[in-house]
Design a protein around this motif. Structure first.
Motif, PDB file in Angstrom:
ATOM      1  N   HIS A  91       5.129   1.302   4.357  1.00 12.21           N
ATOM      2  CA  HIS A  91       4.894  -0.074   4.122  1.00 12.21           C
ATOM      3  C   HIS A  91       5.263  -0.874   5.221  1.00 12.21           C
ATOM      4  O   HIS A  91       5.020  -2.095   5.445  1.00 12.21           O
TER       5      HIS A  91
ATOM      6  N   TRP B 299      -1.372  -6.178  -2.320  1.00 10.36           N
ATOM      7  CA  TRP B 299      -1.737  -5.191  -1.342  1.00 10.36           C
ATOM      8  C   TRP B 299      -3.197  -5.955  -0.691  1.00 10.36           C
ATOM      9  O   TRP B 299      -3.342  -5.813   0.739  1.00 10.36           O
TER      10      TRP B 299
ATOM     11  N   TYR C  99       1.034  -5.227  -7.861  1.00  8.73           N
ATOM     12  CA  TYR C  99       1.313  -4.651  -6.513  1.00  8.73           C
ATOM     13  C   TYR C  99       0.088  -4.633  -5.747  1.00  8.73           C
ATOM     14  O   TYR C  99      -0.277  -4.904  -4.502  1.00  8.73           O
TER      15      TYR C  99
ATOM     16  N   PHE D  99       6.434  -3.025  -4.813  1.00  7.42           N
ATOM     17  CA  PHE D  99       6.882  -1.339  -5.060  1.00  7.42           C
ATOM     18  C   PHE D  99       8.312  -1.053  -5.125  1.00  7.42           C
ATOM     19  O   PHE D  99       8.661  -0.091  -6.064  1.00  7.42           O
TER      20      PHE D  99
ATOM     21  N   ALA E  85      -0.050   3.387  -4.576  1.00  8.63           N
ATOM     22  CA  ALA E  85       0.163   3.192  -3.247  1.00  8.63           C
ATOM     23  C   ALA E  85      -0.487   4.320  -2.205  1.00  8.63           C
ATOM     24  O   ALA E  85      -0.726   3.786  -1.092  1.00  8.63           O
TER      25      ALA E  85
END
Length: 175
Positions: free
Chosen positions: A136, A22, A18, A37, A76
């Protein structure tokens, strides 16, 4: 190792993937990060269901499943915080709650008691994961702000509930 624990480990392994999605700058990287995610979040619900329905609950799962959840959502949140779309104070509230509840659980274990995840904690985890998924996407600012407040309020509520329901675990006269 049973299937529930394998799914938990898969979730842990998805966290650095992830982060790579990102941070790499390629077209659609935010959607790749979102897909990872979502998959990681779904393993949380699936491993818990399998562990309970097939009697696959283990000490490893009791320890690693909530840890994997915490690391996933805080990763996150930290990414959004670094980007400027998640306030540091909100991340601090989430971190404080997690440490406080973990501390309460440690105190309870010393007294021979296990504090299971409560309903409000499950609601907090699910709503946090949904809100982070929404964040997101290219949503209007009002949706992002609403998500932040849902995360903060469910986090605070569930933290308070853990302490109210388990206040007898702490010897308040000895503080």
């Amino acid at each position: 190792m049973n299937i529930a624990n394998k799914l938990t480990l898969l979730r842990v392994l998805m966290i650095p993937v992830y982060l790579v999605a990102w941070n790499l700058d390629f077209p659609g990287h935010n959607y790749a990060a979102l897909a990872i995610f979502i998959l990681a979040s779904l393993t949380d619900f699936l491993d818990g269901h399998l562990a309970r329905s097939r009697n696959l609950v283990t000490d490893f799962g009791k320890f690693m499943d909530p840890l994997a959840d915490k690391v996933l959502v805080m990763t996150a949140m930290a990414c959004f915080c670094a980007m400027g779309s998640f306030p540091a104070w909100a991340l601090a509230v989430v971190i404080f709650r997690e440490f406080a509840v973990s501390g309460l659980r440690l105190i309870a274990v010393e007294g021979g008691r296990v504090i299971a995840a409560g309903w409000s904690g499950k609601v907090k985890t699910a709503s946090t994961m949904v809100c982070l998924c929404l964040m997101h996407l290219a949503m209007p600012e009002i949706v992002t702000q609403l998500c932040i407040w849902v995360i903060v309020l469910t986090t605070v509520y569930s933290g308070i509930e853990y302490f109210v329901k388990n206040k007898d675990c702490i010897d308040w006269s000895n503080l």
